[in-house]
Design an enzyme around this catalytic site. Structure first.
Site, mmCIF file in Angstrom:
data_model
loop_
_atom_site.group_PDB
_atom_site.id
_atom_site.type_symbol
_atom_site.label_atom_id
_atom_site.label_comp_id
_atom_site.label_asym_id
_atom_site.label_seq_id
_atom_site.Cartn_x
_atom_site.Cartn_y
_atom_site.Cartn_z
ATOM 1 N N LYS A 172 22.805 -20.711 -26.155
ATOM 2 C CA LYS A 172 23.610 -19.472 -25.579
ATOM 3 C C LYS A 172 25.278 -19.525 -25.787
ATOM 4 O O LYS A 172 25.640 -19.808 -26.283
ATOM 5 C CB LYS A 172 23.793 -20.111 -23.755
HETATM 6 C C1 LIG Z 1 17.652 -19.573 -22.853
HETATM 7 C C2 LIG Z 1 16.531 -18.380 -22.086
HETATM 8 C C3 LIG Z 1 16.178 -19.006 -20.722
HETATM 9 C C4 LIG Z 1 15.486 -20.339 -20.391
HETATM 10 O O1 LIG Z 1 16.329 -21.520 -20.797
HETATM 11 P P1 LIG Z 1 16.816 -22.774 -20.775
HETATM 12 O O2 LIG Z 1 18.095 -23.054 -20.364
HETATM 13 O O3 LIG Z 1 16.109 -22.445 -22.447
HETATM 14 O O4 LIG Z 1 15.432 -23.627 -19.806
HETATM 15 C C5 LIG Z 1 15.510 -18.437 -19.313
HETATM 16 N N1 LIG Z 1 15.667 -16.906 -19.818
HETATM 17 C C6 LIG Z 1 16.148 -16.324 -20.903
HETATM 18 C C7 LIG Z 1 16.364 -14.671 -20.434
HETATM 19 C C8 LIG Z 1 16.655 -17.170 -22.026
HETATM 20 O O5 LIG Z 1 17.343 -16.389 -23.068
#
Ligand SMILES: *Cc1c(COP(=O)(O)O)cnc(C)c1O
Length: 372
Positions: free
Chosen positions: A189
């Site tokens: 991210k």
């Molecule tokens: C990555 C993501 C999540 C979940 O996050 P994690 O830390 O992987 O559990 C939720 N919503 C969106 C839109 C994402 O891209």
């Protein structure tokens, strides 16, 4: 070879600071619920402009626990409807069904890929209690219009900001528009830990304290349990990593925007549709965090193979829409034509906070040479 995302190179930029922060945690002898988490929560709340930030184990838990907290507080109950984009990563919808709430899927706006406020309004029923907009690919959903619908129908708003750290509309950041917002700090991210991590931001004191309890066995006070909670905490070591990386987030986002502008100015191939539409009002007002730079083409498989042969790695976000997944058999027969056409056409080009302009130019040159 141009990789889609080179995490090793990204984190190598901060290697000394990360190693120092890591050593600080090792030497502290304190590994959960300590000062690193407390400091990070304050720093990230300040960054988003919110009163509270509550660290949790990952982004999915941030969303699940917020809805759960609203259930504990009597604001939601099993069977209530939550409006959510059909065009999203499945985690947004998992958070709803995990709480035995009912996801009501809504089509996106074709220009932004984000949930369309007009469709949101049309989906409101007497059972609707919340809207869960997603800032997909780093671009803010149309929050002024969504909040307007929410206000008129007295609905809760939970932003899914997992892809949008630092994005804003009119100077107000992702995470500070809804009643609460879930963030992911998954390594890939825009603000990524060196493992799983997540957080909720909110300005609501009662929600914040309920979340703190729920994520810590339901305990608000040692050995006293208010709720049947879970263990979903942000680790000291990940908080320490995030404190280092938060300091560079704006620089990295600025770099992502430069890469995106270079793509937008450079790609002239008419069989490729670009994500940025100059006629989009929201686009003019919003500062996109460019988690992904997503193009569209009718010949997606052919283009992806051609780019791979040119040494350029691309990914698809996402190849199967949530309503087409085995996990949601009851939704399989429903039709969301815009979401389905996007699902067949989208392709994510390499982008990151450390990608060189030369590599970006090589991708552009390859795209401009492509004839279908
Ligand atoms: C990555 C993501 C999540 C979940 O996050 P994690 O830390 O992987 O559990 C939720 N919503 C969106 C839109 C994402 O891209």
């Amino acid at each position: 070879m141009i990789p889609f995302l080179d995490l090793k190179t990204i984190n190598a930029q901060y290697r000394d600071e990360l190693a120092q922060a890591c050593a600080r945690v090792i030497d502290s002898g304190w590994y959960v619920q300590g000062t690193e988490v407390k400091e990070f929560e304050q720093e990230f709340a300040a960054y988003c402009g919110t009163k509270h930030c509550i660290g949790v184990a990952n982004g999915l838990d941030a969303l699940i626990l917020t809805l759960r907290a609203w259930k504990e507080l009597g604001k939601l109950k099993e069977g209530d409807e939550v409006i959510v984009p059909a065009n999203t990563y499945i985690a947004s919808i998992l958070a709803i069904t995990e709480n035995r709430l009912v996801p009501v899927l809504v089509e996106p706006n074709m220009a932004t890929y984000n949930i369309c406020p007009i469709n949101v309004e049309a989906a409101v029923t007497e059972k609707t209690r919340a809207i869960l907009p997603v800032h997909l690919y780093g671009q803010m959903a149309d929050m002024p219009a969504i909040l307007d619908v929410a206000k008129r129908h007295n609905l809760l708003v939970l932003e899914d900001s997992a892809q949008a750290h630092g994005a804003s509309i009119n100077g107000i950041k992702a995470g500070n528009w809804g009643h609460a917002s879930g963030f992911s700090f998954y390594p890939g991210k825009n603000l990524g830990a060196l493992g799983d991590a997540g957080a909720v931001t909110t300005n609501d004191d009662e929600l914040a304290s309920t979340l703190r309890a729920l994520s810590n066995y339901g305990s608000h006070k040692k050995y006293e349990n208010l709720y049947q909670g879970v263990n979903s905490r942000l680790d000291e070591i990940q908080a320490a990593m995030l404190r280092v990386k938060l300091r560079y987030l704006d620089i990295e986002t600025q770099h992502r925007r430069e890469i995106a502008t270079t793509y937008t100015m450079g790609i002239g191939n008419l069989s490729i549709m670009l994500p940025i539409r100059q006629d989009s009002v929201i686009q003019d007002l919003a500062h996109h965090a460019f988690h992904l730079y997503v193009i569209r083409t009718k010949e997606r498989e052919a283009l992806q193979k051609y780019l791979a042969d040119e040494g350029i790695q691309t990914l698809i976000h996402y190849p199967v829409a949530p309503h087409k997944q085995c996990a949601y058999k009851l939704l399989n027969e429903k039709s969301f034509p815009i979401t389905e056409s996007l699902q067949h056409e989208v392709l994510s080009l390499p982008i990151s906070g450390s990608q060189s302009i030369e590599n970006t130019q090589s991708v552009i040159d390859a795209l401009n040479r492509w004839c279908r």
